[in-house]
Every structure is written in structure tokens, then in C-alpha cells.
Scaffold this motif. Sequence first.
Motif, PDB file in Angstrom:
ATOM      1  N   GLN A 166       0.821  -1.212   0.000  1.00  0.00           N
ATOM      2  CA  GLN A 166       0.000   0.000   0.000  1.00  0.00           C
ATOM      3  C   GLN A 166       0.856   1.263   0.000  1.00  0.00           C
ATOM      4  O   GLN A 166       0.537   2.242  -0.697  1.00  0.00           O
ATOM      5  N   HIS A 167       1.948   1.264   0.763  1.00  0.00           N
ATOM      6  CA  HIS A 167       2.755   2.470   0.872  1.00  0.00           C
ATOM      7  C   HIS A 167       3.871   2.559  -0.166  1.00  0.00           C
ATOM      8  O   HIS A 167       4.489   3.612  -0.317  1.00  0.00           O
ATOM      9  N   ASP A 190      21.064   2.481  10.075  1.00  0.00           N
ATOM     10  CA  ASP A 190      21.796   1.832   8.981  1.00  0.00           C
ATOM     11  C   ASP A 190      20.871   1.271   7.913  1.00  0.00           C
ATOM     12  O   ASP A 190      20.889   0.074   7.611  1.00  0.00           O
ATOM     13  N   CYS A 191      20.029   2.123   7.342  1.00  0.00           N
ATOM     14  CA  CYS A 191      19.175   1.694   6.235  1.00  0.00           C
ATOM     15  C   CYS A 191      20.035   1.625   4.976  1.00  0.00           C
ATOM     16  O   CYS A 191      20.435   2.647   4.413  1.00  0.00           O
ATOM     17  N   LEU A 250      17.401   4.889  -5.050  1.00  0.00           N
ATOM     18  CA  LEU A 250      16.401   4.054  -4.368  1.00  0.00           C
ATOM     19  C   LEU A 250      16.488   4.137  -2.838  1.00  0.00           C
ATOM     20  O   LEU A 250      15.446   4.185  -2.173  1.00  0.00           O
ATOM     21  N   PRO A 251      17.665   4.122  -2.223  1.00  0.00           N
ATOM     22  CA  PRO A 251      17.679   4.219  -0.756  1.00  0.00           C
ATOM     23  C   PRO A 251      16.974   5.462  -0.235  1.00  0.00           C
ATOM     24  O   PRO A 251      16.231   5.389   0.747  1.00  0.00           O
ATOM     25  N   PRO A 294      12.557   6.150   3.706  1.00  0.00           N
ATOM     26  CA  PRO A 294      11.480   6.861   4.397  1.00  0.00           C
ATOM     27  C   PRO A 294      10.180   6.073   4.447  1.00  0.00           C
ATOM     28  O   PRO A 294       9.430   6.147   5.423  1.00  0.00           O
ATOM     29  N   VAL A 295       9.893   5.301   3.393  1.00  0.00           N
ATOM     30  CA  VAL A 295       8.680   4.480   3.390  1.00  0.00           C
ATOM     31  C   VAL A 295       8.791   3.376   4.431  1.00  0.00           C
ATOM     32  O   VAL A 295       7.836   3.076   5.153  1.00  0.00           O
ATOM     33  N   ILE A 296       9.973   2.782   4.518  1.00  0.00           N
ATOM     34  CA  ILE A 296      10.179   1.738   5.515  1.00  0.00           C
ATOM     35  C   ILE A 296      10.001   2.307   6.923  1.00  0.00           C
ATOM     36  O   ILE A 296       9.396   1.689   7.805  1.00  0.00           O
ATOM     37  N   ASN A 297      10.518   3.504   7.153  1.00  0.00           N
ATOM     38  CA  ASN A 297      10.341   4.146   8.460  1.00  0.00           C
ATOM     39  C   ASN A 297       8.869   4.334   8.785  1.00  0.00           C
ATOM     40  O   ASN A 297       8.433   4.119   9.925  1.00  0.00           O
TER      41      ASN A 297
END
Length: 457
Positions: free
Chosen positions: A49-50, A146-147, A179-180, A185-188
Motif C-alpha cells: 500500500q505504501h 543503517d538503512c 532508491l535508498p 522513508p517508506v520503511i520508516n
Amino acid sequence: MWKLFGMVVFCGLLSPSQQVLSGLSCAISPGAMQNVLSDFIIQSGLLDQHLRGLVLPNIMGEGGLLSSPTSITSLHLVEVQLPKLSVALLSGLGVQMTISAKLQLSGNCLVGLLSELVDISVDVNLHTNIKCTNFESGTVQVVIEDCLCILGAVKIRLLSGLLSLSVNELVLNQLTGTLPGVLCPVINLVVNLVNIQLMGTLNAVVPVGTAGTIHYQLASLPFTSGLFLGLDLDGAVKQVGGSIIPHDSSPSALPPLLDKTMVMGLRQSFLSSAMCLLLQIPSQTFTCTPEAFSGASHLQEAIAGLAPAGCLSCHGTSPLSIKLTLFGNPLILLEENSATVELSVMVQVFVRRSDGSILNILLLRADLGLGAHLWIAGSRLMLGLSLGSISLSLESSAVGISDISLLKPHCRDMLVEVLLPLVNDAVGIGIPLPNVLGLSLLGADVQVLVGLVVILL
């Protein structure tokens, strides 16, 4: 792989909590954590979704002597394919979560003077390290460190099929750089959303019938070993009106997980406090007749035989009355493979005179040892009680009775028939347990250790 950590319960500390805590403790396997996160993040569609529709920066190439200038614009994420999630626990370092996926991107491609649609497939591995800090009042701060985004195979498809190696290299290099900054930010955001949901399973107020509530909340920072995630929860037992029923703190070691999903340990003192809420039984007054219990006539005869001659008959022919009142607080005693509930009852035997006054024939104290059978039903610890031992002592007698040894078997029968059904009805609602990480307790086994009830899932 995406190392994604979305919640407080998967945080790692440098060492396990050394604080002596009350309530309950849990040890949760990496496999259980993996299933929980997969359900919350992947199966629920939260990640997709995100990420779906996510817009990426344009890819621009100047071209060279043998290639035309290239630009890819309006590049966006169309689909997340085959996401796979796994969890690893690092003793003393924290928790790692891994998700691998194939991203399907689409955009407009201009190669020289030729404009057409471009589809890009890229394998993405994103790594994050997660820790918890700043525990306060049942909450912690989730820190994502550490993303790191690592790209795997990239496939580019144009409708014309015309694609140079330089364009493939250009796309790989620019996606590696961009990409990072787009995905992390989406992962956060996903992490924070999952954290909120799972914190709700660790911080909840659940009713215990109409007598009160148990407020479960995280008691300290979670901790990890290489084999399990450890959680300590407080269980504040509150009566209606807000007064807290205290319980002592005592350390208890959980048995090893072995092949189990979760091991939950409930401490003896906490269970005793919960029993105080369950056993809110008002005093019971009844006439000593066979309709009340089968041995009523035998009890009356025994009491009449103990009283001084003519003492009872001079007060009329009214049958004896009995009042049962729970005394003090119940106490659960846990030994290896054995659970006992200690319960005290005041037994008042009296007659009502013709003028309405009361003559107290006997005031007895019965200390009961109730054998407890424990099992799980839904999300509750259930108890079934049976009378094991009884100790009968004389508190007072207005008619001079001093030896009550003959009354014990008759009082035992009365308590089994009259009081025990009331006690089992009261505890029949069970002790509500926290819904830790949303893990269902269906099919869980119960073991009794010294000072600890252990639930094995």
C-alpha cells in the motif's frame, strides 16, 4: 533483503533486564516474530500500500560517441512482487528483519528521438538495524539505524526491444544512488505504523468480570538473545473504583523455548491478586435444612450433641442458620505439577430467638486447600477447583462448645455442596491474558512449576 524492524517488541538491548518484575514474562521465538511481522506488513498489504505508486527521480544519460542521449521520466513503482520476510536475533546487538522483493517500475523512455514506455524489474535488498531506547511508563522509542539498499538483478524492457548495454548500466547506477533515499522513508513509516499496532497488544486494560480490571503494559525494555525475544509485562490488578490489589515481585526463570512458538510465565503473586478480583462472593446465609445441603440434619444433630443439655431447645424450635463469609485474600500456591488455592471461610452457626435477637452457637474458621486444574480457553487462564484439605478451628461459641472435632466431616460436606459451586462460578470467567503480538493461545498447554504457571504455545 530488506532488514525491516517495525515494532517495539523486536528491539534488542545490550543485556537482558536485571530488574525484578511482577506480572508475567514471555519468551518468543524468531519464527513466531517472523510470522507476526509477515502478517502485519506483507499479508495485510501494508507494505504494498505504501510503496505502490512511489515516484522515483528521473534517470538521465548524456550518451556517448556510439549511443544516443537517454532519459527515463515519470518512473514509478507499479508492483511489489514476491516479498519475503525473515527475522534474526543478535544477542546483545538488537534485532534484524529481512525482506527481499522484486520491484516492477514503469516510466517513459526517450532514446535519441524515439519515445516509448519502459518497464524495469529490479531485485532489491534493503537492510536496517533496529533498537529500542528510552523506556518510560510502558513505552519505548524505536530507533532505526543503517538503512542500506542493495540492488540485485535489473531487467529493462522497451516495446521496440532496442536497448544498449550503456542504458542498462545507466539505470543500475542511478537506481543504486536514488532508491535508498526513496525507499528508506517508506520503511520508516511502515515501521512506525506496525509499532503502534503491536504496542497495543502490550498495553491494554482488560475487564475481569464486573469486579475490576487488569492493566497490562510493558515493564521494561525488551531484550534479545540469539534464541528468543524476552518481554516483561506488569499486570496492575485494579478493583472497581481504582484501588490496586498489590502483589509482590519475585524473579522467575522461564523454561527453554525448544520447539515452541512462545513461552509465557505468570507469577504466583500476580495470579493471587487476580484471584482476589474473581472471588468477590457476598456472604451466604441459609437455613440448615436438607434443601440447602444433604448433610444438614447430621450437622444439626452433631451441634446439638456438643451443646450443653437443653441449651438449644430453650430457644425454640427454629432450625439452625448458617452464614458463610470469605475471610482474607485467596492465595495461589504453585509447586511442581501442582496448583492449590488457599481460601479461608468464616462459618457462623446461629439461631434467631423469638424476640428477633441472634444467639451465636458457633463461629468457626475453615481454612481450605482447593486443588486447581488449569487450562487455556480463548485468551484466558481457566481454573477448576475441588476441595482438597480443610482445617477447622473454633473462634467462639456463646453456648460453651469447645470441642469441634466431630463437626469437620459435616462442615466439609456443607462447603462442598454450598460454597464450592459458588467459588467455581466466580472463577469460571477465567483470568484474562494479554494478546502478546496478536499471537493466539489456541492449543496452548499449561504447566505448573514452582512459583510459576507456564503457558506453552
